[in-house]
Design a protein around this motif. Structure first.
Motif, PDB file in Angstrom:
ATOM      1  N   PRO A 238       0.998  -1.549  -0.335  1.00 37.98           N
ATOM      2  CA  PRO A 238       0.049  -0.045   0.499  1.00 37.98           C
ATOM      3  C   PRO A 238       1.138   0.456  -0.018  1.00 37.98           C
ATOM      4  CG  PRO A 238      -0.253  -1.063   2.023  1.00 37.98           C
ATOM      5  CD  PRO A 238       0.414  -2.030   1.029  1.00 37.98           C
ATOM      6  N   PHE A 239       1.920   1.179  -1.087  1.00 36.80           N
ATOM      7  CA  PHE A 239       2.597   2.412  -1.459  1.00 36.80           C
ATOM      8  C   PHE A 239       2.638   2.836  -2.549  1.00 36.80           C
ATOM      9  CE2 PHE A 239       6.493   4.867  -2.734  1.00 36.80           C
ATOM     10  CZ  PHE A 239       6.801   5.473  -1.418  1.00 36.80           C
ATOM     11  N   THR A 240       2.130   3.652  -3.212  1.00 36.69           N
ATOM     12  CA  THR A 240       2.297   4.720  -4.605  1.00 36.69           C
ATOM     13  C   THR A 240       3.214   5.734  -4.477  1.00 36.69           C
ATOM     14  OG1 THR A 240       0.417   6.103  -5.761  1.00 36.69           O
ATOM     15  CG2 THR A 240       0.123   7.070  -3.560  1.00 36.69           C
ATOM     16  N   PHE A 241       4.025   6.159  -5.938  1.00 36.00           N
ATOM     17  CA  PHE A 241       4.513   7.177  -5.450  1.00 36.00           C
ATOM     18  C   PHE A 241       3.701   7.872  -6.262  1.00 36.00           C
ATOM     19  CE2 PHE A 241       7.409   3.689  -6.344  1.00 36.00           C
ATOM     20  CZ  PHE A 241       8.909   4.177  -6.011  1.00 36.00           C
ATOM     21  N   LEU A 242       4.336   9.071  -6.378  1.00 36.70           N
ATOM     22  CA  LEU A 242       3.411  10.519  -6.591  1.00 36.70           C
ATOM     23  C   LEU A 242       4.693  11.080  -7.446  1.00 36.70           C
ATOM     24  CD1 LEU A 242       2.562  10.114  -4.055  1.00 36.70           C
ATOM     25  CD2 LEU A 242       0.776  12.221  -4.668  1.00 36.70           C
ATOM     26  N   GLY A 243       4.794  11.309  -8.789  1.00 35.34           N
ATOM     27  CA  GLY A 243       5.136  11.490  -9.889  1.00 35.34           C
ATOM     28  C   GLY A 243       4.262  13.598 -10.878  1.00 35.34           C
ATOM     29  N   SER A 244       5.501  14.651 -11.663  1.00 39.68           N
ATOM     30  CA  SER A 244       5.026  15.624 -12.077  1.00 39.68           C
ATOM     31  C   SER A 244       4.709  14.827 -13.089  1.00 39.68           C
ATOM     32  CB  SER A 244       5.892  16.705 -12.534  1.00 39.68           C
ATOM     33  OG  SER A 244       7.566  15.764 -12.601  1.00 39.68           O
ATOM     34  N   GLU A 245       4.714  13.682 -13.936  1.00 41.54           N
ATOM     35  CA  GLU A 245       4.483  13.574 -15.305  1.00 41.54           C
ATOM     36  C   GLU A 245       2.911  11.658 -15.033  1.00 41.54           C
ATOM     37  OE1 GLU A 245       7.778  12.976 -17.402  1.00 41.54           O
ATOM     38  OE2 GLU A 245       8.185  14.687 -17.284  1.00 41.54           O
ATOM     39  N   ASP A 252      10.294  11.312 -12.476  1.00 39.79           N
ATOM     40  CA  ASP A 252      10.039  12.798 -13.322  1.00 39.79           C
ATOM     41  C   ASP A 252      10.620  13.557 -13.420  1.00 39.79           C
ATOM     42  OD1 ASP A 252       7.666  10.944 -14.043  1.00 39.79           O
ATOM     43  OD2 ASP A 252       6.119  11.660 -13.302  1.00 39.79           O
ATOM     44  N   ASP A 253      10.695  14.657 -14.747  1.00 38.26           N
ATOM     45  CA  ASP A 253      11.690  15.919 -14.584  1.00 38.26           C
ATOM     46  C   ASP A 253      10.996  16.336 -12.962  1.00 38.26           C
ATOM     47  OD1 ASP A 253      13.083  15.298 -16.483  1.00 38.26           O
ATOM     48  OD2 ASP A 253      11.542  16.457 -17.670  1.00 38.26           O
ATOM     49  N   ALA A 254      12.476  17.320 -12.629  1.00 41.75           N
ATOM     50  CA  ALA A 254      11.359  18.458 -11.856  1.00 41.75           C
ATOM     51  C   ALA A 254      10.885  19.540 -11.964  1.00 41.75           C
ATOM     52  CB  ALA A 254      13.084  19.307 -10.623  1.00 41.75           C
ATOM     53  N   PRO A 255       9.978  20.197 -12.049  1.00 39.09           N
ATOM     54  CA  PRO A 255       9.079  21.510 -12.995  1.00 39.09           C
ATOM     55  C   PRO A 255       9.801  22.451 -12.408  1.00 39.09           C
ATOM     56  CG  PRO A 255       7.080  19.998 -12.020  1.00 39.09           C
ATOM     57  CD  PRO A 255       8.570  19.392 -11.382  1.00 39.09           C
ATOM     58  N   LEU A 256      10.535  22.676 -11.851  1.00 43.53           N
ATOM     59  CA  LEU A 256      10.976  24.119 -11.010  1.00 43.53           C
ATOM     60  C   LEU A 256      12.512  24.016 -11.413  1.00 43.53           C
ATOM     61  CD1 LEU A 256       8.947  25.852  -7.894  1.00 43.53           C
ATOM     62  CD2 LEU A 256       9.243  26.161  -9.858  1.00 43.53           C
ATOM     63  N   TYR A 257      12.975  22.863 -11.232  1.00 43.20           N
ATOM     64  CA  TYR A 257      14.205  23.754 -11.945  1.00 43.20           C
ATOM     65  C   TYR A 257      15.230  24.344 -12.867  1.00 43.20           C
ATOM     66  CZ  TYR A 257      19.527  22.264 -12.813  1.00 43.20           C
ATOM     67  OH  TYR A 257      20.756  21.927 -13.347  1.00 43.20           O
ATOM     68  N   ASP A 258      14.752  24.051 -13.797  1.00 48.66           N
ATOM     69  CA  ASP A 258      14.955  25.192 -14.570  1.00 48.66           C
ATOM     70  C   ASP A 258      14.670  26.813 -14.205  1.00 48.66           C
ATOM     71  OD1 ASP A 258      15.689  23.399 -16.450  1.00 48.66           O
ATOM     72  OD2 ASP A 258      13.917  23.747 -17.958  1.00 48.66           O
ATOM     73  N   MET A 259      14.116  26.974 -13.623  1.00 52.23           N
ATOM     74  CA  MET A 259      13.592  28.275 -12.759  1.00 52.23           C
ATOM     75  C   MET A 259      14.359  28.629 -11.733  1.00 52.23           C
ATOM     76  SD  MET A 259      10.261  30.120 -10.964  1.00 52.23           S
ATOM     77  CE  MET A 259       9.503  29.312 -12.738  1.00 52.23           C
ATOM     78  N   ALA A 260      14.420  27.732 -10.754  1.00 51.09           N
ATOM     79  CA  ALA A 260      15.556  27.640  -9.748  1.00 51.09           C
ATOM     80  C   ALA A 260      17.758  27.833 -10.672  1.00 51.09           C
ATOM     81  CB  ALA A 260      15.956  26.184  -9.150  1.00 51.09           C
ATOM     82  N   GLU A 261      17.810  27.158 -11.270  1.00 49.75           N
ATOM     83  CA  GLU A 261      18.937  27.579 -11.979  1.00 49.75           C
ATOM     84  C   GLU A 261      19.330  29.178 -12.497  1.00 49.75           C
ATOM     85  OE1 GLU A 261      21.974  26.367 -12.585  1.00 49.75           O
ATOM     86  OE2 GLU A 261      21.456  23.186 -12.800  1.00 49.75           O
ATOM     87  N   LEU A 262      17.867  29.483 -13.418  1.00 52.09           N
ATOM     88  CA  LEU A 262      18.229  30.627 -13.759  1.00 52.09           C
ATOM     89  C   LEU A 262      18.113  32.071 -12.150  1.00 52.09           C
ATOM     90  CD1 LEU A 262      15.725  31.448 -16.364  1.00 52.09           C
ATOM     91  CD2 LEU A 262      18.165  31.952 -16.040  1.00 52.09           C
ATOM     92  N   ASN A 263      17.682  31.117 -10.628  1.00 51.78           N
ATOM     93  CA  ASN A 263      16.857  32.126  -9.873  1.00 51.78           C
ATOM     94  C   ASN A 263      18.864  32.243  -8.950  1.00 51.78           C
ATOM     95  OD1 ASN A 263      14.436  31.910  -7.930  1.00 51.78           O
ATOM     96  ND2 ASN A 263      15.983  33.598  -7.287  1.00 51.78           N
ATOM     97  N   ILE A 264      19.869  31.461  -9.337  1.00 49.64           N
ATOM     98  CA  ILE A 264      21.158  30.715  -8.892  1.00 49.64           C
ATOM     99  C   ILE A 264      22.396  32.007  -9.737  1.00 49.64           C
ATOM    100  CG2 ILE A 264      23.094  29.942  -8.656  1.00 49.64           C
ATOM    101  CD1 ILE A 264      21.047  29.834  -6.714  1.00 49.64           C
TER     102      ILE A 264
END
Length: 479
Positions: A238-245, A252-264
C-alpha cells in the motif's frame, strides 16, 4: 545484504533536487551554502584578507526568491477552491488527522504538491497498527485503531523494484530511509538515528514490513505481515509513488529546476552588481599641484568635502571629482534573467501586468497550467487510491474520493450571463445539472454539494432561487 543500497538514478538526481530545495528555502539557505552557489572571485587566494572580502561580497549580494514565491503561488492557486473529499464515516477523521500527528489531508496534500513542484517525485504509505485478528469496530470508531498515511520525500525513497504479476507490473520492493529518536543515558536528551523501512512482497505474494537498524551493523530489528480490517493478508504494497508526469516508479522531471537555475544565475549577477556599486559608486576627490607640505598637512588633518566646506589649495593647485560611469552590464543580465523566469512561469514577479480577461490569462499561462494541472491530477488520483487502501484497513465501505481544484483562473461571472443561464433552465433548454456544474465552476455553489444535495435544499427552502421573468409579467419561478 546491503539495505542501504541506493538506486543510481536516484543518486544522479540528488544534485538537481538539492538545488531546487535550497532555492525554495530562500536567502538564508542559499547564502549559507557560500561558494556552492556564489563562487569566490579569486579562489586561489587563501589569505584572511581575501576571505573577509568574500564575506563582504556575499553579504551585499541579494537573493530574490522568485522560485519559492512561484511555488507558493501555484499551491495557492490550487487551493483557491476547497478540494472535494468523499469518505465513509469511519474515515472522516482524515479531515483533521490523516498521519496520526494532527496533519489533515488538506495540509498534507498541499505539502505533497509543493514537493512535486520542487523535485517531481514523492511517496505515500498507508500503515495500520499491528493487531491480532480482526479490529474492533468500537476501537476504530473511537480512534484507538486507525489507518494513517505517511508522506516520504523523494530523497528518502532509496530503492524500489517491480515485478510482473499477471498482465501488470506491481511494486515488489520499496526501501525507505527514516529517522527515529532514542533517549540518551541521562534520560534528558534524545539522539536521532537512521533506520530503514523495507516494504516487500514475499515469494508467496504476501506484503511484509521490515525495520532495519544499525546495532553493530545493519540488522533486522522488526518484521510483520500487516492484515486488513478483516484479518486477511495483503497481496500488494500500500505505497504509491507520485510524479510530476505519472505516478509510476520512474523519476520525473523537476518542474521548477530550470527556474531555480536561473534564480541562482540572477543571484550571482546581483553579487557582481552590488559589489561594483560598492567599489565605484562613491564619488572620489582628486587634487593636483600640491607640494609636500600641503600634502602632508591634508593627510594629517583631513579635508571636509561638501558645498559648505571649501578646500584651500596652493597657487596653481586644482581639485575635482572622479565619478564612475554607470555600468549596467550586470543589471541588464539580471533583467534578462527576470524576463526568462517570467517566461518559465514566474507569474508573481511579472511587472506591469494590467487587468486581463480569463481567456488572455489562460492563454498566457497555458504551459504553466498544464504542468500544474498534471501534478494536481496525479495527487488527486494518488489520494483516491490511498483512501481506498485506508478503507481496506478499516473495513470501511462506500465512496472514497479526493479531488483537487484544476480551475486556476478565478473568473467573475457576468450578471447578464447568469440571467441568461437561469432563463435557459426555466425554458427547458439547459439541464439543471449542467447549470449547477457551471455555478460550481464559478464558486457560487459549494463544490462538495452533489446535485441531490442542491435539489434537496431548493425543495426545502421557503423561497427557492427565483428570477423575475419580464416575458411572463414578472412572475417568479424557481430553478
Amino acid at each position: 545484504m546491503d539495505v542501504t543500497y541506493t538506486r543510481p538514478e536516484l543518486t544522479a538526481a540528488l544534485r538537481r533536487w538539492r538545488l531546487v530545495r535550497d532555492v525554495c528555502k530562500g536567502s538564508e539557505k542559499i547564502k549559507g551554502g557560500k561558494d556552492d552557489y556564489l563562487p569566490k572571485p579569486n579562489p586561489q587566494d587563501k589569505s584572511k584578507e581575501n576571505e573577509a572580502r568574500y564575506d563582504s561580497y556575499l553579504a551585499r549580494a541579494v537573493f530574490y526568491n522568485a522560485t519559492g514565491r512561484t511555488k507558493n503561488g501555484l499551491i495557492g492557486a490550487v487551493f483557491t477552491t476547497w478540494p472535494t473529499l468523499k469518505v465513509p464515516k469511519l474515515l472522516e477523521y482524515v479531515n483533521t488527522d490523516i498521519d496520526g500527528v494532527g496533519v489533515s489531508i488538506y495540509q498534507q496534500s498541499q505539502s505533497v504538491i509543493g514537493h512535486l513542484l520542487e523535485v517531481g517525485r514523492h511517496g505515500l504509505l498507508v500503515d495500520y497498527p499491528a493487531i491480532e485478528g480482526n479490529a474492533s469496530l468500537a476501537d476504530m470508531q473511537a480512534g484507538r485503531i486507525r489507518a494513517t498515511v505517511t508522506s516520504y520525500k523523494a530523497e528518502d525513497i532509496i530503492n524500489w523494484r517491480t515485478r510482473q504479476v499477471g498482465g501488470q507490473h506491481v511494486l515488489s520492493l520499496v526501501v525507505l530511509k527514516e529517522q527515529y529518536e532514542e533517549d540518551t543515558a541521562d534520560g534528558f536528551g534524545q539522539e536521532v538515528k537512521d533506520q530503514y523501512r523495507v516494504l516487500r512482497l514475499t515469494e508467496e505474494g504476501r506484503y511484509a514490513v521490515e525495520i532495519w537498524r544499525n546495532e553493530g551493523g545493519w540488522n533486522l530489528y522488526d518484521y510483520r505481515e500487516p492484515t486488513d480490517g478483516r484479518g486477511n493478508k495483503w497481496t500488494e504494497i500500500p505505497f504509491t509513488f507520485l510524479g510530476s508526469e505519472s505516478n509510476d516508479s520512474s523519476i520525473d522531471d523537476a518542474p521548477l529546476y530550470d527556474m531555480a537555475e536561473l534564480n541562482i544565475a540572477h543571484y550571482r549577477n546581483s553579487a557582481d552588481y552590488e559589489d561594483s556599486a560598492y567599489l565605484v559608486g562613491q564619488p572620489q576627490v582628486w587634487m593636483s599641484g600640491l607640494d609636500e607640505q600641503w600634502r602632508d598637512w591634508m593627510q594629517d588633518n583631513g579635508i571636509y568635502f561638501g558645498s559648505r566646506a571649501p578646500i584651500l589649495l596652493p597657487q596653481g593647485g586644482s581639485a575635482g571629482i572622479l565619478q564612475a560611469q554607470p555600468n549596467s552590464i550586470a543589471k541588464e543580465a539580471m533583467d534578462a534573467k527576470e524576463r526568462q523566469m517570467v517566461a518559465l512561469g514566474a507569474r508573481l514577479i511579472e511587472q506591469g501586468s494590467g487587468a486581463k480577461t480569463a481567456t488572455q490569462e489562460q492563454n498566457e499561462n497555458a504551459a504553466e497550467h498544464s504542468v500544474l494541472s498534471l501534478v494536481v491530477s496525479n495527487v488527486s488520483e494518488a489520494y483516491t487510491k490511498v483512501l481506498e487502501w485506508m478503507g481496506a484497513f478499516m473495513n470501511a465501505n462506500g465512496t472514497m474520493e479526493y479531488t483537487l481544484n484544476q480551475n486556476f483562473v478565478r473568473v467573475q461571472i457576468d450578471s447578464n450571463l447568469l440571467a441568461s443561464l437561469i432563463k435557459g433552465v426555466q425554458a427547458g433548454l439547459i439541464p439543471q445539472s449542467d447549470f449547477w456544474r457551471q455555478l460550481r465552476d464559478y464558486q457560487l455553489i459549494d463544490p462538495e454539494k452533489t446535485d441531490d444535495d442542491v435539489r434537496d435544499e431548493l425543495e426545502t427552502s421557503s423561497t427557492g432561487l427565483g428570477l423575475e421573468d419580464a416575458d411572463d409579467g414578472g412572475e417568479s419561478s424557481t430553478v
